[in-house]
Design a protein around this motif. Structure first.
Motif, PDB file in Angstrom:
ATOM      1  N   TYR A  53       0.853  -1.185   0.000  1.00 48.44           N
ATOM      2  CA  TYR A  53       0.000   0.000   0.000  1.00 48.44           C
ATOM      3  C   TYR A  53       0.890   1.237   0.000  1.00 48.44           C
ATOM      4  O   TYR A  53       1.801   1.347   0.823  1.00 48.44           O
ATOM      5  N   LEU A  54       0.624   2.154  -0.918  1.00 49.94           N
ATOM      6  CA  LEU A  54       1.436   3.351  -1.077  1.00 49.94           C
ATOM      7  C   LEU A  54       0.691   4.559  -0.526  1.00 49.94           C
ATOM      8  O   LEU A  54      -0.517   4.719  -0.758  1.00 49.94           O
ATOM      9  N   PHE A  55       1.425   5.429   0.195  1.00 49.43           N
ATOM     10  CA  PHE A  55       0.796   6.571   0.856  1.00 49.43           C
ATOM     11  C   PHE A  55       1.544   7.851   0.523  1.00 49.43           C
ATOM     12  O   PHE A  55       2.744   7.855   0.246  1.00 49.43           O
ATOM     13  N   ILE A  56       0.795   8.950   0.575  1.00 53.03           N
ATOM     14  CA  ILE A  56       1.370  10.286   0.553  1.00 53.03           C
ATOM     15  C   ILE A  56       0.451  11.154   1.408  1.00 53.03           C
ATOM     16  O   ILE A  56      -0.764  11.203   1.202  1.00 53.03           O
ATOM     17  N   ASN A  57       1.020  11.806   2.403  1.00 49.94           N
ATOM     18  CA  ASN A  57       0.287  12.755   3.234  1.00 49.94           C
ATOM     19  C   ASN A  57       1.296  13.667   3.912  1.00 49.94           C
ATOM     20  O   ASN A  57       2.429  13.781   3.439  1.00 49.94           O
ATOM     21  N   GLN A  58       0.921  14.310   5.005  1.00 49.45           N
ATOM     22  CA  GLN A  58       1.839  15.255   5.642  1.00 49.45           C
ATOM     23  C   GLN A  58       3.079  14.571   6.212  1.00 49.45           C
ATOM     24  O   GLN A  58       4.065  15.248   6.546  1.00 49.45           O
ATOM     25  N   SER A  59       3.061  13.221   6.300  1.00 52.12           N
ATOM     26  CA  SER A  59       4.246  12.476   6.736  1.00 52.12           C
ATOM     27  C   SER A  59       5.143  12.109   5.566  1.00 52.12           C
ATOM     28  O   SER A  59       6.171  11.448   5.748  1.00 52.12           O
ATOM     29  N   GLY A  60       4.751  12.506   4.360  1.00 58.82           N
ATOM     30  CA  GLY A  60       5.553  12.209   3.184  1.00 58.82           C
ATOM     31  C   GLY A  60       5.092  10.961   2.460  1.00 58.82           C
ATOM     32  O   GLY A  60       3.957  10.503   2.629  1.00 58.82           O
ATOM     33  N   SER A  61       5.968  10.394   1.652  1.00 60.09           N
ATOM     34  CA  SER A  61       5.675   9.169   0.904  1.00 60.09           C
ATOM     35  C   SER A  61       6.146   7.975   1.728  1.00 60.09           C
ATOM     36  O   SER A  61       7.313   7.910   2.120  1.00 60.09           O
ATOM     37  N   TYR A  62       5.248   7.035   1.974  1.00 64.88           N
ATOM     38  CA  TYR A  62       5.646   5.853   2.724  1.00 64.88           C
ATOM     39  C   TYR A  62       4.854   4.644   2.244  1.00 64.88           C
ATOM     40  O   TYR A  62       4.034   4.750   1.322  1.00 64.88           O
ATOM     41  N   ILE A  63       5.112   3.486   2.861  1.00 65.87           N
ATOM     42  CA  ILE A  63       4.605   2.218   2.322  1.00 65.87           C
ATOM     43  C   ILE A  63       4.205   1.273   3.446  1.00 65.87           C
ATOM     44  O   ILE A  63       4.773   1.324   4.547  1.00 65.87           O
ATOM     45  N   ALA A 138       8.010   3.947   7.748  1.00 65.38           N
ATOM     46  CA  ALA A 138       8.019   5.405   7.686  1.00 65.38           C
ATOM     47  C   ALA A 138       9.401   5.915   7.306  1.00 65.38           C
ATOM     48  O   ALA A 138      10.396   5.201   7.413  1.00 65.38           O
ATOM     49  N   ASP A 139       9.437   7.171   6.888  1.00 60.84           N
ATOM     50  CA  ASP A 139      10.677   7.855   6.540  1.00 60.84           C
ATOM     51  C   ASP A 139      11.694   7.694   7.668  1.00 60.84           C
ATOM     52  O   ASP A 139      11.422   8.024   8.826  1.00 60.84           O
ATOM     53  N   LYS A 140      12.865   7.194   7.335  1.00 60.43           N
ATOM     54  CA  LYS A 140      13.882   6.903   8.353  1.00 60.43           C
ATOM     55  C   LYS A 140      14.265   8.143   9.151  1.00 60.43           C
ATOM     56  O   LYS A 140      14.447   8.089  10.370  1.00 60.43           O
ATOM     57  N   ASP A 141      14.368   9.288   8.493  1.00 58.84           N
ATOM     58  CA  ASP A 141      14.797  10.518   9.159  1.00 58.84           C
ATOM     59  C   ASP A 141      13.632  11.415   9.572  1.00 58.84           C
ATOM     60  O   ASP A 141      13.847  12.462  10.191  1.00 58.84           O
ATOM     61  N   ASN A 142      12.417  11.022   9.201  1.00 60.42           N
ATOM     62  CA  ASN A 142      11.223  11.814   9.515  1.00 60.42           C
ATOM     63  C   ASN A 142      11.337  13.237   8.959  1.00 60.42           C
ATOM     64  O   ASN A 142      10.729  14.170   9.475  1.00 60.42           O
ATOM     65  N   SER A 143      12.127  13.401   7.920  1.00 55.27           N
ATOM     66  CA  SER A 143      12.398  14.733   7.391  1.00 55.27           C
ATOM     67  C   SER A 143      11.175  15.349   6.718  1.00 55.27           C
ATOM     68  O   SER A 143      10.950  16.561   6.816  1.00 55.27           O
ATOM     69  N   ALA A 144      10.372  14.524   6.037  1.00 53.53           N
ATOM     70  CA  ALA A 144       9.202  15.050   5.330  1.00 53.53           C
ATOM     71  C   ALA A 144       8.199  15.662   6.312  1.00 53.53           C
ATOM     72  O   ALA A 144       7.657  16.742   6.077  1.00 53.53           O
ATOM     73  N   TYR A 145       7.962  14.954   7.416  1.00 51.59           N
ATOM     74  CA  TYR A 145       7.011  15.466   8.413  1.00 51.59           C
ATOM     75  C   TYR A 145       7.502  16.772   9.018  1.00 51.59           C
ATOM     76  O   TYR A 145       6.746  17.727   9.181  1.00 51.59           O
TER      77      TYR A 145
END
Length: 265
Positions: A53-63, A138-145
Motif C-alpha cells: 500500500y502506497l501513501f502520501i500525506n503530511q508524513s511524506g511518501s511511505y509504504i 516510515a521515513d527513516k529521518d522523519n524529514s518530510a514530516y
C-alpha cells in the motif's frame, strides 16, 4: 592360606545388547540436543498477501506491506525490520524503518473501515510457527514530516480565517485553494511524492541475532495509481478545512501488486 578364587562374570549376548541399547537410549537425547543447539540453524521465511500500500500525506511518501514471517527449526526473535525502495528508472532510493503494526482485521463503522495500529516492536516467533506482521514503514529521518509541519500551521490558520457558519464548505474551499499557503503546500507535497509511474524494487531486511536477511520484491506504479495519489495529496491539503467543517475525509487506498524478485520468497 586358602586358595583365592576369582569368579568371572560372563554376559550373555542378550545382556550385551541390552547394555548397548540402554547406552544408545541415553545418548540419543544428548545428541539431539547438541544437534539442535549447535548444528541446526534457524531459517526465516517471509510471505506477503500480494500487495503493498502506497501513501502520501503530511508524513511524506511511505509504504505498508502485509507480511507473515515463519521461523523454521528454532525460535527467532526479530529485533528490527527496515525497508529500502528504489525507483528503477533513475535509481532514486528511499530508506524506511518500521513504524507501526496494523491489525490484520478491520472494523466497520457506518460503511467505513477502521484499522487498529500499534507501535512497531521486537517480537518472537516460536520454532515452526508464523507471526503476522502487517508493517507500516516510515521515513527513516522523519524529514518530510518536519518539513511539512510549517505548512500545516499556515493551512490551519487560513482555514480558520476563511471558515464561517455563513459560508458553505464548497465556497470556503474555493477561496482556501487560492491562498499562497495552499499553493506552497501543494508544491511541497508534489515534490515529496516519491511514487511516480514506473518500476520499483522493494527490499525488506529483518534482523535477528547476528543475522540480517533481506527479501526483495518488484512492483509497478501505474498512471491510474498516480491519479489516486494526487487525489490523496488534495485530501491532505484540505484536511484543516474539512476538520473545521466536519466534512469526512476521502483518502483512497493505493495498492501495488508485489512480485518476488528473482524467484525469492
Amino acid at each position: 592360606m586358602p586358595e583365592e578364587t576369582t569368579k568371572e562374570v560372563i554376559m550373555t549376548v542378550y545382556e550385551k545388547w541390552a547394555l548397548v541399547l540402554s547406552v544408545v537410549a541415553i545418548l540419543i537425547p544428548i545428541i539431539q540436543w547438541a544437534w539442535k543447539k549447535w548444528i541446526v540453524q534457524p531459517k526465516l521465511n517471509h510471505y506477503h498477501t500480494g500487495y503493498a500500500y502506497l501513501f502520501i500525506n503530511q508524513s511524506g511518501s511511505y509504504i505498508k506491506v502485509e507480511s507473515v514471517y515463519e521461523a523454521l527449526n528454532k525460535p527467532i526473535s526479530i529485533k528490527h525490520i527496515s525497508a529500502k525502495v528504489e525507483r528503477e528508472h533513475d535509481h532514486c532510493q528511499r530508506n524506511y524503518v518500521w513504524s507501526a503494526f496494523t491489525s490484520p482485521t478491520n472494523l466497520q463503522f457506518v460503511g467505513n473501515s477502521a484499522f487498529s495500529n500499534e507501535i512497531a516492536h521486537p517480537f518472537r516467533i516460536e520454532a515452526d510457527h508464523i507471526y503476522c506482521a502487517f508493517t507500516e514503514f516510515a521515513d527513516k529521518d522523519n524529514s518530510a514530516y518536519r518539513s511539512f509541519s510549517n505548512f500545516v500551521d499556515k493551512l490551519t490558520n487560513e482555514a480558520k480565517h476563511i471558515g464561517s457558519p455563513q459560508v458553505s464548505y464548497n465556497d470556503a474551499f474555493k477561496q482556501y485553494a487560492t491562498t499562497e499557503a495552499y499553493k506552497e503546500a501543494k508544491t511541497e507535497l508534489m515534490n515529496e511524492l516519491f511514487w511516480k509511474i514506473g518500476t520499483y524494487i522493494l527490499s525488506i531486511t529483518a534482523e535477528y541475532g547476528k543475522t540480517k536477511k533481506t527479501f526483495s520484491f518488484v512492483f509497478e506504479v501505474s498512471q491510474e495509481q498516480t491519479k489516486q495519489l494526487q487525489h490523496n495529496i488534495d485530501e491532505t491539503l484540505a484536511a484543516p478545512l474539512k476538520r473545521l467543517y466536519g466534512v469526512p475525509f476521502n483518502m483512497q487506498a493505493v495498492q501495488a501488486k508485489l512480485d518476488s524478485k528473482d524467484g525469492e520468497s
